[in-house]
Design a protein around this motif. Structure first.
Motif, PDB file in Angstrom:
ATOM      1  N   GLY A  24      -7.866 -11.631  -5.980  1.00 26.37           N
ATOM      2  CA  GLY A  24      -8.447 -11.305  -4.677  1.00 26.37           C
ATOM      3  C   GLY A  24      -8.040  -9.936  -4.182  1.00 26.37           C
ATOM      4  N   SER A  25      -6.789  -9.548  -4.394  1.00 26.19           N
ATOM      5  CA  SER A  25      -6.317  -8.228  -3.962  1.00 26.19           C
ATOM      6  C   SER A  25      -6.749  -7.144  -4.933  1.00 26.19           C
ATOM      7  CB  SER A  25      -4.788  -8.237  -3.834  1.00 26.19           C
ATOM      8  OG  SER A  25      -4.376  -9.147  -2.840  1.00 26.19           O
ATOM      9  N   PHE A  26      -6.855  -7.496  -6.196  1.00 22.72           N
ATOM     10  CA  PHE A  26      -7.233  -6.529  -7.231  1.00 22.72           C
ATOM     11  C   PHE A  26      -8.610  -5.924  -6.953  1.00 22.72           C
ATOM     12  CE2 PHE A  26      -9.420  -5.825 -11.373  1.00 22.72           C
ATOM     13  CZ  PHE A  26      -8.646  -4.770 -11.850  1.00 22.72           C
ATOM     14  N   VAL A  27      -9.531  -6.718  -6.433  1.00 20.47           N
ATOM     15  CA  VAL A  27     -10.906  -6.229  -6.227  1.00 20.47           C
ATOM     16  C   VAL A  27     -11.064  -5.453  -4.925  1.00 20.47           C
ATOM     17  CG1 VAL A  27     -11.888  -8.095  -7.598  1.00 20.47           C
ATOM     18  CG2 VAL A  27     -11.657  -8.395  -5.126  1.00 20.47           C
ATOM     19  N   LEU A  28     -10.022  -5.405  -4.095  1.00 24.75           N
ATOM     20  CA  LEU A  28     -10.117  -4.663  -2.839  1.00 24.75           C
ATOM     21  C   LEU A  28     -10.329  -3.179  -3.115  1.00 24.75           C
ATOM     22  CD1 LEU A  28      -7.193  -6.297  -0.810  1.00 24.75           C
ATOM     23  CD2 LEU A  28      -9.645  -6.732  -0.539  1.00 24.75           C
ATOM     24  N   ASP A  29     -11.197  -2.541  -2.349  1.00 29.26           N
ATOM     25  CA  ASP A  29     -11.495  -1.122  -2.549  1.00 29.26           C
ATOM     26  C   ASP A  29     -10.249  -0.261  -2.390  1.00 29.26           C
ATOM     27  OD1 ASP A  29     -14.152  -1.618  -3.080  1.00 29.26           O
ATOM     28  OD2 ASP A  29     -14.798  -1.319  -0.997  1.00 29.26           O
ATOM     29  N   ARG A  30      -9.405  -0.594  -1.414  1.00 36.61           N
ATOM     30  CA  ARG A  30      -8.214   0.237  -1.180  1.00 36.61           C
ATOM     31  C   ARG A  30      -7.212   0.120  -2.324  1.00 36.61           C
ATOM     32  NH1 ARG A  30      -7.747  -4.075   2.486  1.00 36.61           N
ATOM     33  NH2 ARG A  30      -5.734  -5.172   2.509  1.00 36.61           N
ATOM     34  N   LEU A  50      -6.403   3.443  -5.448  1.00 34.62           N
ATOM     35  CA  LEU A  50      -5.091   3.907  -5.907  1.00 34.62           C
ATOM     36  C   LEU A  50      -4.873   3.604  -7.385  1.00 34.62           C
ATOM     37  CD1 LEU A  50      -2.959   2.773  -2.833  1.00 34.62           C
ATOM     38  CD2 LEU A  50      -3.503   5.129  -3.475  1.00 34.62           C
ATOM     39  N   PHE A  51      -5.270   2.415  -7.807  1.00 32.70           N
ATOM     40  CA  PHE A  51      -4.995   2.004  -9.188  1.00 32.70           C
ATOM     41  C   PHE A  51      -5.759   2.856 -10.192  1.00 32.70           C
ATOM     42  CE2 PHE A  51      -5.832  -0.766 -12.908  1.00 32.70           C
ATOM     43  CZ  PHE A  51      -4.531  -0.825 -13.373  1.00 32.70           C
ATOM     44  N   GLN A  52      -6.971   3.255  -9.843  1.00 30.51           N
ATOM     45  CA  GLN A  52      -7.775   4.035 -10.786  1.00 30.51           C
ATOM     46  C   GLN A  52      -7.154   5.393 -11.100  1.00 30.51           C
ATOM     47  OE1 GLN A  52     -11.876   4.111  -9.406  1.00 30.51           O
ATOM     48  NE2 GLN A  52     -11.934   1.866  -9.326  1.00 30.51           N
ATOM     49  N   LYS A  53      -6.243   5.854 -10.242  1.00 28.58           N
ATOM     50  CA  LYS A  53      -5.560   7.128 -10.483  1.00 28.58           C
ATOM     51  C   LYS A  53      -4.431   7.001 -11.508  1.00 28.58           C
ATOM     52  CE  LYS A  53      -6.417   8.760  -5.752  1.00 28.58           C
ATOM     53  NZ  LYS A  53      -5.774   9.161  -4.472  1.00 28.58           N
ATOM     54  N   ILE A  54      -3.946   5.780 -11.725  1.00 27.80           N
ATOM     55  CA  ILE A  54      -2.763   5.585 -12.578  1.00 27.80           C
ATOM     56  C   ILE A  54      -3.022   4.670 -13.764  1.00 27.80           C
ATOM     57  CG2 ILE A  54      -1.211   5.935 -10.619  1.00 27.80           C
ATOM     58  CD1 ILE A  54      -0.822   2.896 -10.498  1.00 27.80           C
ATOM     59  N   GLN A  55      -4.214   4.075 -13.852  1.00 27.66           N
ATOM     60  CA  GLN A  55      -4.457   2.957 -14.760  1.00 27.66           C
ATOM     61  C   GLN A  55      -4.390   3.307 -16.245  1.00 27.66           C
ATOM     62  OE1 GLN A  55      -8.515   1.413 -14.818  1.00 27.66           O
ATOM     63  NE2 GLN A  55      -9.280   3.286 -13.871  1.00 27.66           N
ATOM     64  N   GLU A  97       0.804  -1.217   0.000  1.00 30.21           N
ATOM     65  CA  GLU A  97       0.000   0.000   0.000  1.00 30.21           C
ATOM     66  C   GLU A  97       0.842   1.275   0.000  1.00 30.21           C
ATOM     67  OE1 GLU A  97      -3.811   0.170   2.145  1.00 30.21           O
ATOM     68  OE2 GLU A  97      -3.301  -1.812   2.903  1.00 30.21           O
ATOM     69  N   LYS A  98       1.890   1.317   0.811  1.00 29.96           N
ATOM     70  CA  LYS A  98       2.719   2.522   0.897  1.00 29.96           C
ATOM     71  C   LYS A  98       3.409   2.802  -0.435  1.00 29.96           C
ATOM     72  CE  LYS A  98       6.504   4.636   3.499  1.00 29.96           C
ATOM     73  NZ  LYS A  98       7.499   4.442   4.600  1.00 29.96           N
ATOM     74  N   ASP A  99       3.978   1.743  -1.037  1.00 37.98           N
ATOM     75  CA  ASP A  99       4.679   1.918  -2.318  1.00 37.98           C
ATOM     76  C   ASP A  99       3.726   2.358  -3.420  1.00 37.98           C
ATOM     77  OD1 ASP A  99       7.133   1.273  -1.266  1.00 37.98           O
ATOM     78  OD2 ASP A  99       6.986  -0.856  -1.778  1.00 37.98           O
TER      79      ASP A  99
END
Length: 735
Positions: A389-395, A399-404, A364-366
């Motif tokens: 499983g981790s991809f669908v996590l809200d957190r 973050l990913f939607q900002k860089i995708q 998360e930090k990175d």
């Protein structure tokens, strides 16, 4: 490194002459021109070791920049030259000629660093098909000291003229000089260059009256024997390590500047993504990339298990990097085992910036720091490898939607994207470039999930690129296999329960359409009946007899066994895991057999797989853990006791067995096919059962059709086909 520099841009001496006693020494010419040259034509009167020693210092950079060489030479060395290639020898007779074929052993044992480096460079060029060796005899014409070069930078040719000694001592003493001809100098120079080119081409094409070509296989063999297999990074590194203690200040100045330049190149090589195998991608992997580009960088690669889906998709990322100079990607995988496996594959392409998400990794930090930098325009290289499983996590999504936007998405085992929890997130995924990887993109019994996958990747069957099992076997990318379908009948008790359920299903069966009507009760009853097939107790007896046969034939190593999931009731009336019943029975029957299980509940799974690869574990029991993507090429025998009815699982499991291995001639698959009872009178249930048996035979027929022992497989199913009035050939043709 791409060169835009041309010969005309270099600072040549005003007189275009190089000599060891001037400010412009010959080594300077080699160091300046070789890195720029696209081609070098070299004519050596004999295979001069002194030429080798001098040219070796400039050879590596020429190779790095993609240069090609044509070398015309005699295959003899003077004793002076032969000894010059060796370490710590005294030169006694400079005129004696030595055949390097006959003195190969001495040459191999005592080659100097410069000599070894030169042969390493030649071997590299030979393997890359960038060196043409043309050995010649001179027909009595004395050209022992003929040493000429013609260099081409893509625009202009230049040539050297003079008796070039090519001696190492000439770098220090005043014994070497030559004149350079360049087309911009004068018309006379142009004429001389053209004359040298014509002369070289005559020798090269065996049209020159004073030269006769001889078999080049022997001289190539010498190079292959003496040269070491090295990559371009090692060749550059070796080049800057060549000794310079005895050289003049002028030479050392040139070599120092070269060392600085080479260190920069080596650093670039160490950090530049590249294809992991020297031969480059296979044709079908190039084809997949080209088709993907045609489909606007979005599509599914429907490729058989074991055909290199991972390499194919990473080659697409590599091509994007070559175009843009940067890389950003997210790779989705269904398991932690594949998370780690993909990390190794990504590293093999020399992609350095990797972030693993899932499997207990702190990410998360990175990712937050990367996302923050990205918003300020610092779009650094990054490859995210995440479990679904981790991809669908809200957190993660936040973050990913900002860089995708600039990321390539690669979905391994892409059929997983049709699952409900992942489908819900797809509407927020806005990546422009995407690749779905799967041997079986279609989700059985889930048309909505299949439609969601097709929609996300903007693709439909036969998909952007398909490379099926038949083609993979034909081209030798997978191991051939023998397939043994084994009929398992229900026990009397199981058959009674099965028949009772079938009778209830009868009133929901549409005889005109040959299928069941839509009704929730139908689904419940079918699942109950499937459970009986799945847990059929006679499978265990058959399994034990297969193990007995394997032990008898000494084939009981490297065996995968797929066991039914779930629980059953043992003889004492206790509820136990089916897997444990299999382990217990086989241990009791064959106590010396070394076996282990590979399930989500087991510890140290990597050690378990390593033990299997090494033969310390002979039989490995699994349920679903080995279905998706885990590479175990050493597996030779598969026993499929799990009858789930899902073709994808069987295709993936077969793929586990068919991966190539140097010690595996072919694979063997035992597949348990459960039917009610051959001798039973089905009466009114016949049409229902025929339809279900045919569905099962669709899978079996496809497996059998590609097997090495197709007719054996076909014979094993004769009784079943006769009972249900089915024809296996017809089923295969309808696939």
């Amino acid at each position: 490194m791409k060169n835009t520099l041309l010969f005309k841009d270099l600072n040549f001496p005003p007189t275009y002459k190089y000599s060891s006693d001037s400010n412009h020494i010959p080594l300077e010419f080699y160091e300046d021109t070789f890195p720029i040259a696209k081609t070098i034509d070299l004519l050596l009167g004999y295979f001069s070791s002194n030429a080798i020693k001098v040219l070796s210092k400039s050879f590596a950079e020429f190779i790095y920049n993609g240069g090609k060489m044509r070398l015309i030479t005699n295959h003899f060395l003077s004793e002076n030259d032969f000894d010059n290639l060796l370490d710590n020898t005294e030169i006694n007779n400079e005129d004696k000629i030595i055949d390097i074929f006959k003195n190969l052993e001495d040459l191999e044992k005592n080659l100097s660093k410069e000599g070894q480096h030169f042969f390493d460079c030649l071997k590299f060029l030979l393997k890359k098909k960038r060196l043409e060796l043309i050995p010649v005899k001179f027909n009595g014409f004395d050209l022992a000291h003929c040493k000429k070069m013609i260099l081409f930078d893509g625009k202009d040719y230049i040539s050297t003229d003079g008796s070039i000694n090519f001696t190492l001592s000439a770098l220090i003493k005043n014994s070497e000089s030559f004149q350079l001809d360049a087309p911009w100098v004068s018309n006379v120079s142009k004429e001389r260059i053209e004359e040298e080119k014509v002369n070289f081409e005559k020798i090269y094409s065996n049209q020159h009256p004073n030269y006769k070509q001889i078999d080049k296989k022997e001289i190539e063999k010498v190079i292959s024997n003496i040269g070491n297999d090295k990559n371009i990074r090692d060749l550059l590194d070796d080049s800057i390590k060549l000794g310079s203690d005895s050289y003049s200040k002028k030479v050392n100045f040139i070599l120092t500047k070269k060392k600085e330049r080479f260190n920069t190149l080596i650093e670039k090589i160490d950090n530049t993504p590249k294809f992991p195998f020297p031969q480059g991608p296979r044709k079908y992997q190039k084809d997949a990339y080209n088709e993907w580009v045609k489909k606007d960088y979005s599509g599914v690669f429907a490729m058989a298990t074991g055909t290199g889906k991972t390499i194919t998709s990473l080659n697409c990322l590599l091509n994007l990097y070559k175009e843009s100079g940067n890389y950003r990607a997210i790779i989705l995988v269904p398991s932690i085992a594949l998370l780690n496996q993909w990390e190794e594959e990504v590293k093999s392409f020399n992609f350095k910036k990797i972030l693993k998400v899932g499997g207990g990794n702190n990410w998360e930090k990175d990712l937050a720091n990367y996302s923050s930098n990205y918003s300020w325009g610092l779009k650094n290289d990054l490859i995210i490898i995440s479990t679904y499983g981790s991809f669908v996590l809200d957190r993660f999504q936040k973050l990913f939607q900002k860089i995708q936007e600039d990321f390539l998405l690669i979905a391994d085992e892409a059929h997983n994207m049709g699952a409900n929890n992942i489908q819900k997130k797809l509407k927020d995924v806005k990546v422009n470039k995407k690749i779905g990887l799967s041997a079986t993109p279609k989700r059985i019994y889930d048309p909505e999930g299949t439609l969601a996958i097709d929609s996300f990747f903007k693709d439909t069957p036969p998909y952007t690129y398909s490379f099926g099992m038949a083609k993979a076997l034909e081209f030798g990318f997978l191991t051939g296999y023998k397939y043994y379908p084994l009929i398992v009948e229900l026990s009397e008790c199981e058959f009674e329960e099965y028949t009772e359920i079938s009778k209830k299903l009868l009133k929901f069966f549409d005889f005109d359409k040959g299928k069941f009507r839509d009704d929730p009760i139908v689904e419940i009853l079918l699942l109950k009946r499937k459970s009986i097939i799945h847990k059929a107790t006679n499978k265990l007896d058959l399994f034990s007899s297969i193990i007995k046969e394997l032990i008898k034939n000494k084939k009981n190593k490297f065996v995968f066994a797929y066991i039914p999931e779930g629980n059953t009731t043992n003889n004492d009336g206790d509820t136990v895991k089916i897997l444990n019943e299999y382990l217990k029975r086989i241990h009791n029957n064959y106590p010396k057999l070394k076996m282990n299980s590979y399930t989500s509940e087991d510890q140290n799974l990597e050690e378990v797989l390593r033990g299997f690869e090494d033969g310390k574990i002979e039989v490995l029991f699994a349920m679903k853990m080995l279905d998706e993507g885990v590479d175990v090429p050493r597996a030779e025998v598969g026993i499929f006791a799990s009858s789930t009815g899902n073709p994808r699982q069987f295709i993936q499991r077969r793929g586990r067995l068919l991966r190539k291995h140097k010690d595996k001639a072919f694979a063997t698959i035992y597949d348990m096919v459960v039917i009610p009872r051959l001798e039973s009178n089905l009466g009114e249930l016949f049409n229902i059962e025929k339809n279900l048996v045919k569905n099962e035979l669709n899978r079996v027929a496809y497996f059998a059709s590609l097997a090495m022992n197709f007719y054996d497989s076909k014979e094993a199913l004769n009784d079943v086909c006769q009972k249900y009035d089915l024809d296996l050939d017809t089923i295969i043709n309808e696939l």
